[in-house]
Design an enzyme around this catalytic site. Structure first.
Site, PDB file in Angstrom:
ATOM      1  CB  SER A   1     -34.408 -51.340 141.653  1.00 31.31           C
ATOM      2  OG  SER A   1     -34.798 -52.068 140.540  1.00 31.31           O
TER       3      SER A   1
ATOM      4  CB  THR B   1     -40.442 -51.552 142.056  1.00 34.78           C
ATOM      5  OG1 THR B   1     -40.093 -50.804 142.982  1.00 34.78           O
ATOM      6  CG2 THR B   1     -41.618 -52.419 142.091  1.00 34.78           C
TER       7      THR B   1
ATOM      8  CB  THR C   1     -39.420 -53.402 144.857  1.00 34.43           C
ATOM      9  OG1 THR C   1     -38.659 -52.197 144.816  1.00 34.43           O
ATOM     10  CG2 THR C   1     -39.962 -53.393 146.366  1.00 34.43           C
TER      11      THR C   1
ATOM     12  NE  ARG D   1     -40.279 -46.717 151.927  1.00 28.64           N
ATOM     13  CZ  ARG D   1     -40.406 -47.271 150.602  1.00 28.64           C
ATOM     14  NH1 ARG D   1     -40.111 -48.328 150.395  1.00 28.64           N
ATOM     15  NH2 ARG D   1     -40.840 -46.230 149.813  1.00 28.64           N
TER      16      ARG D   1
ATOM     17  N   GLY E   1     -42.687 -50.334 151.599  1.00 28.61           N
ATOM     18  CA  GLY E   1     -43.078 -49.579 150.527  1.00 28.61           C
ATOM     19  C   GLY E   1     -44.441 -50.108 150.248  1.00 28.61           C
TER      20      GLY E   1
ATOM     21  N   GLY F   1     -42.018 -46.653 141.638  1.00 30.07           N
ATOM     22  CA  GLY F   1     -41.780 -45.293 141.909  1.00 30.07           C
ATOM     23  C   GLY F   1     -41.674 -45.273 143.548  1.00 30.07           C
TER      24      GLY F   1
HETATM   25  N1  GLY Z   1     -42.170 -48.753 144.879  1.00 33.33           N
HETATM   26  C1  GLY Z   1     -41.188 -49.340 145.750  1.00 33.33           C
HETATM   27  C2  GLY Z   1     -41.039 -48.598 146.980  1.00 33.33           C
HETATM   28  O1  GLY Z   1     -41.072 -47.365 147.310  1.00 33.33           O
HETATM   29  O2  GLY Z   1     -40.540 -49.505 147.803  1.00 33.33           O
END
Ligand code: GLY
Length: 347
Positions: free
Chosen positions: A87, A200, A218, A228, A230, A252
């Protein structure tokens, strides 16, 4: 209405039975404070296993350099470089095209300066690139190709970040995503949609003089649409520090954290007098509120925070992998794993 009562009212409104709520909330209702001896201290948004791996070297760095910024970077680099973690950094799960794309941010309290990278490919340690954005540019955020060129200009090596383990997880996901596309699982495979995960890590620290620093790093949402971004590289969302009070970080589902300015919200609540625990719970509560209830959607988020009294907080909306969320802490008193609270989980 005090904070706890307000929260109970909201949960009752969402149809959760009161006995469950009171029990779940008992742990945090008593203005639970978690003193962690005196400063300095470093916290990590994971429990025992990764907590030890991340915080022991971070602590050694703090002892040898005296720099809280170096310390949090050392800790975050451990997980970024570890292929076993799917992750964060190298070994992170890729986007929907099988490309690993990393987000990271860093913030330093004494200067209130920050740096971040978003959608960075081919570099194993994005938080170190974010640090250079903070220290060696007049910008705060670099994304995509520009971030990669900047990293290379500073001598970072381009590497393939997709491990065999991550590739196989991605391939299984891709082949099982739909029975209406042209990707099939092996003949003996089944149609088994895999849950899309975020991982993350937050590493936050305060030195003996009360100087605060933090990192969030992350590989983002597994299977995300290319491009995308985050919450992790967005200052105020995935990370925020304020030398007047402390630091907060989020993990999250990033979309929820972005639209609530989650980490900024936690730090502001601490400035207004909440303990880190209360502030983390308030941020979870805010996300539940804007979603219209716990049963509306598959969102989950967790916040960790620390203040300059050495108090630590940790709260999540749902239980993590069937258990409470955890945060770990290292200080002169050694390593501790601390159990946080979850709205929908109790032991
Ligand atoms: N919290 C990590 C993400 O949504 O990318």
């Amino acid at each position: 209405m005090n904070h706890r009562r307000k929260f109970l009212k909201i949960l009752t409104h969402f149809g959760i039975s009161t006995p469950f709520i009171s029990k779940a909330f008992t742990q945090s209702s008593s203005k639970r404070r978690t003193p962690v001896a005196e400063l300095p201290l470093i916290i990590c948004s994971r429990g025992e296993l990764w907590g030890q791996k991340v915080l022991q070297p971070a602590w050694q760095t703090l002892q040898s350099t005296g720099s809280i910024l170096d310390a949090v970077e050392t800790g975050a680099n451990v997980v970024e470089l570890d292929p076993d973690d799917t992750s964060v950094g190298y070994g992170g799960l890729p986007n929907e095209e099988g490309i690993v794309s990393l987000d990271a941010s860093i913030m330093y309290g004494p200067t209130h300066n920050c740096g971040s990278v978003a959608g960075l490919e081919k570099i194993k340690t994005p938080c170190s690139v974010a640090r250079l954005v903070m220290e060696r540019t007049d910008h705060m955020m670099l994304a995509g190709e520009g971030a990669l060129r900047f990293a290379k200009a500073h001598g970072f090596k381009e590497e393939d970040l997709l491990t065999e383990k991550a590739r196989l997880i991605w391939l299984e996901w891709k082949e099982n995503l739909s029975d209406k596309d042209d990707w099939f699982p092996p003949a003996d495979g089944q149609y088994l949609p895999r849950k899309r995960t975020t991982g993350t890590i937050n590493v936050l620290g305060i030195d003996a003089e009360g100087n605060v620093a933090g990192i969030t790093t992350t590989s983002g949402l597994f299977g995300k649409i290319p491009g995308r971004i985050g919450d992790s590289p967005i200052i105020g969302a995935g990370l925020f520090v304020d030398n007047r009070v402390g630091a907060a970080g989020a993990t999250g589902r990033g979309e929820e954290v972005i639209r609530t300015c989650g980490s900024f919200y936690v730090v502001e609540k601490m400035l207004q007098g909440m303990t880190p625990q209360e502030a983390c719970e308030a941020a979870c509560q805010r996300i539940v509120e804007i979603n219209g209830g716990l049963d509306q959607g598959d969102y989950d988020d967790k916040f960790v925070a620390v203040n300059n009294k050495g108090e630590v907080g940790c709260a999540s909306i749902r239980g993590y992998e069937g258990r409470h969320p955890y945060v770990s802490v290292i200080s002169k008193n050694g390593f501790q794993e601390i159990k946080g609270t979850a709205l929908t989980w109790q032991d």
